[in-house]
Write a protein that holds these residues in place. Structure first.
Motif, mmCIF file in Angstrom:
data_model
loop_
_atom_site.group_PDB
_atom_site.id
_atom_site.type_symbol
_atom_site.label_atom_id
_atom_site.label_comp_id
_atom_site.label_asym_id
_atom_site.label_seq_id
_atom_site.Cartn_x
_atom_site.Cartn_y
_atom_site.Cartn_z
ATOM 1 N N SER A 1 13.218 3.564 7.865
ATOM 2 C CA SER A 1 11.398 4.018 7.611
ATOM 3 C C SER A 1 11.154 4.779 7.208
ATOM 4 N N GLY A 2 10.015 4.970 6.342
ATOM 5 C CA GLY A 2 9.852 5.343 5.292
ATOM 6 C C GLY A 2 8.394 5.967 4.685
ATOM 7 N N THR A 3 7.966 6.442 3.935
ATOM 8 C CA THR A 3 6.686 6.404 2.951
ATOM 9 C C THR A 3 6.852 5.809 1.492
ATOM 10 N N ILE A 4 5.983 4.689 0.864
ATOM 11 C CA ILE A 4 5.980 4.073 -0.259
ATOM 12 C C ILE A 4 5.296 5.313 -0.558
ATOM 13 N N SER A 5 5.152 6.410 -2.048
ATOM 14 C CA SER A 5 4.291 6.804 -3.155
ATOM 15 C C SER A 5 5.253 6.730 -4.239
ATOM 16 N N SER A 6 5.300 5.348 -4.827
ATOM 17 C CA SER A 6 5.516 5.243 -6.132
ATOM 18 C C SER A 6 6.757 4.370 -5.871
ATOM 19 N N ALA A 7 6.490 3.651 -7.135
ATOM 20 C CA ALA A 7 7.498 1.724 -7.172
ATOM 21 C C ALA A 7 8.633 2.669 -6.745
ATOM 22 N N ASP B 1 0.579 -1.348 0.041
ATOM 23 C CA ASP B 1 0.078 0.298 0.379
ATOM 24 C C ASP B 1 0.834 1.221 -0.161
ATOM 25 N N ALA B 2 0.610 2.707 -0.977
ATOM 26 C CA ALA B 2 0.446 4.028 -0.378
ATOM 27 C C ALA B 2 0.990 3.672 0.699
ATOM 28 N N ASN B 3 1.934 3.478 1.569
ATOM 29 C CA ASN B 3 2.355 4.118 3.533
ATOM 30 C C ASN B 3 3.151 3.775 3.415
ATOM 31 N N SER B 4 3.519 3.728 5.044
ATOM 32 C CA SER B 4 4.350 3.688 5.939
ATOM 33 C C SER B 4 5.584 1.904 5.636
ATOM 34 N N TRP B 5 6.585 2.270 6.039
ATOM 35 C CA TRP B 5 7.572 1.085 5.821
ATOM 36 C C TRP B 5 8.564 0.979 6.615
ATOM 37 N N SER B 6 9.145 0.689 7.845
ATOM 38 C CA SER B 6 10.097 0.771 8.268
ATOM 39 C C SER B 6 10.798 -1.239 8.379
#
Length: 235
Positions: free
Chosen positions: A45-51, A20-25
């Protein structure tokens, strides 16, 4: 994934998945790390906003305590700099006489042999290892000895040939001995400030004792000292 947190175990081989276009850690530091050794990555950690491609490099680090001391005092010097690696990048820390701590990569460290402000007549020098590989938690605590450059020579009265005397002095806290040669009759060396020196007293040569007019002293200034030996009792 699909609104529900999902967990993946990373491997050293690339894998792919939909997220999902959401956070990752990611785990940081790795399991197995302790208060003295760890494996850590720069971004956890970060945020997924694209491939995107996520690649993590974990650095093996050790806990380092560091400080420095000056023996003998003096003035005009600057604090040493500790050079080390952190997350793959060479980094520097100004050392203090108060103990501090940091995490450093399992890589090299270095400190200066002499402090800034040293010159041809006075210096602050250490016997501590100035560079090494960090392979465990360690303490880097060099002592810098304040030293002065001394010149010793000797003569006899009346002028004659006798056995060469030796000067005993202190270098980096350790007693040293050096012989004053007859030709030329001079020797130069660095000696710890505030420590004592002495010269052979007496010298027995051809069944005659020779006594120095200055048998000992204290290292307090950069100086040229000439010792005169005079004959004493004849056997």
């Amino acid at each position: 994934n699909l609104g529900t947190p999902a967990t993946y175990t990373e491997t050293t081989t690339a894998t792919s998945f939909w997220a999902d276009a959401n956070s990752w850690s990611i785990t940081n530091p790795l399991s197995g790390s302790s208060s003295t050794e760890r494996w850590i990555t720069a971004t956890s950690s970060g945020t997924i906003s694209s491939a995107t491609t996520l690649a993590f490099n974990y650095y093996n680090q050790y806990y380092i305590t560091y400080s420095y001391a000056v023996s003998g005092g003096g003035s005009g010097y600057s604090a040493p700099t500790l050079t080390y690696y952190s997350l793959g990048t060479q980094t520097q820390a100004t050392m203090s006489t108060t103990q501090a701590s940091l995490w450093a990569d399992a890589n090299t460290y270095s400190i200066p042999l002499t402090l800034s402000g040293s010159n041809s007549t006075q210096r602050w020098i250490t016997a501590f290892a100035t560079s090494s590989i960090i392979s465990s938690a360690m303490t880097i605590n060099p002592t810098y000895y304040y030293q002065l450059y001394e010149t010793f020579s000797y003569t006899t009265s009346p002028l004659t040939t006798i056995a060469n005397p030796s000067v005993t002095y202190y270098y980096e806290g350790t007693q040293k001995t050096i012989t004053v040669t007859a030709s030329p009759s001079v020797v130069n060396f660095w000696a710890d400030y505030g420590t004592s020196w002495s010269i052979t007293n007496p010298i027995l040569y051809n069944q005659q004792d020779w006594y120095p007019n200055i048998p000992s002293g204290t290292i307090s200034t950069t100086s040229a000292i000439t010792v005169t030996y005079r004959s004493g009792l004849t056997f």
